[in-house]
Design a protein around this motif. Structure first.
Motif: not given
Ligand code: GYE
Length: 331
Positions: A131, A53, A185, A149, A57
């Motif tokens: 994550r 995305e 965030r 985050f 990534r």
């Molecule tokens: O910030 C975003 C990505 O999980 C830290 O996922 C990641 C986030 C990142 O698509 O650009």
């Protein structure tokens, strides 16, 4: 390669029994008591990635694939195209293959309990990469390696305070709904904002961490009745900020000047936008997790205990530092 961990005694016992009965599936018959071929010793890791995305990534995927290749690890890589159901399928297929370790980057925080329970029952350790998940039983994963985050959200808000004196009409481009970085965030940013009553979020919507959605949502923000009042954009990642910059330019708004912009990640595109004067600040979120991930895998295979949490260190970059910093950025 078989796991060598206190907690995995069962697996060891099964291997021994199978060996005695001559039926163990991972046993390689090489004849005359010779050691098994080197190939048989390879560590097998199943990794379920979210998708592609964002620039972050892509850099994360390269780091993981590159590091596995460097260490001779057999990496079974699966791209979920941003769908949780695909990640669950991939994890089930890693369990069926009886990989040594499963690692994954969960697209959202909830809905993992059942599949992680299955991995645990199969005796396969799980590492969370990048994550976090929301589970009641934290023995369902061995360790979580990734950024803080909430702190990133605070850092972005602190920059806004510094740049505006704590007075701003903010538009927020939120990440993927229900994902750890979007939740955290938002939380970290609001925590700082609470001390500055004249910092107001007047528009907020998800742009799903992509450029296309970031552009689309910013277009709608600008056309809305509050559009003219926006003087600051907080984007949960650089890609959405870059999309929003395009929407601002198309609407005759000067990005970085009429509307100041802070985003998160620190990818190349953000540094280019800062050099061009269109982005004001990026809070770094380091995607180069490969080395820490496979250090953890190798330690697990040696039977070592891992810390439950490894936090990746990062910094904040402002426009004035961009021209110098861009020369040495690795992603
Ligand atoms: O910030 C975003 C990505 O999980 C830290 O996922 C990641 C986030 C990142 O698509 O650009």
């Amino acid at each position: 390669m078989k796991r060598n961990i206190g907690g995995w005694v069962m697996v060891g016992l099964v291997a021994v029994c199978c060996g005695m009965m001559g039926s163990c599936k991972k046993e390689t018959k090489s004849g005359g008591g010779a050691p098994p071929p080197r190939q048989a010793q390879k560590i097998v890791v199943g990794f379920s990635q979210i998708g592609a995305e964002s620039g972050w990534r892509t850099a994360n995927t390269e780091s993981i694939k590159g590091e596995a290749a460097k260490r001779g690890i057999d990496l079974q890589f699966s791209d979920a195209q941003s769908k949780q159901e695909n990640q669950i399928k991939a994890i089930r297929s890693f369990i069926a293959q009886d990989v040594d370790v499963i690692a994954f980057s969960p697209v959202v925080t909830t809905g993992w309990q059942e599949v992680l329970q299955e991995a645990k029952q199969a005796g396969i350790p799980v590492i969370l990469s990048d994550r976090a998940v929301d589970v009641t039983d934290d023995s369902l994963y061995v360790t979580f390696i990734g950024s803080d985050f909430i702190e990133e959200g605070r850092l972005a808000a602190n920059w806004v305070v510094k740049a505006t004196g704590g007075k701003a009409n903010i538009a927020e481009l939120v990440g993927t709904p229900g994902s750890a970085p979007a939740n955290d965030r938002a939380t970290g940013f609001r925590e700082v904002m609470a001390k500055y009553p004249e910092m107001k979020i007047i528009k907020t919507q998800s742009g799903d961490f992509t450029r296309t959605k970031g552009k689309e949502v910013m277009e709608a923000f600008l056309k809305s009745p509050e559009g003219k009042q926006i003087n600051l954009l907080y984007a949960h990642n650089d890609d959405m900020a870059i999309g929003a910059i395009q929407a601002m330019e198309a609407a005759g708004v000067k990005p970085g000047v009429d509307i100041k912009i802070v985003s998160i990640d620190g990818v190349k595109g953000a540094f280019e936008a800062m050099v061009a004067g269109k982005l004001n600040c990026t809070v770094e979120c380091n995607p180069l997790i490969g080395p820490a991930l496979f250090d953890a895998v190798e330690k697990l295979m040696k039977g070592e205990t891992l810390p439950k949490r490894t936090v990746i260190e990062e910094s904040v970059y402002e426009q004035s530092q961009a021209a110098e910093a861009i020369k040495t950025r690795a992603y």
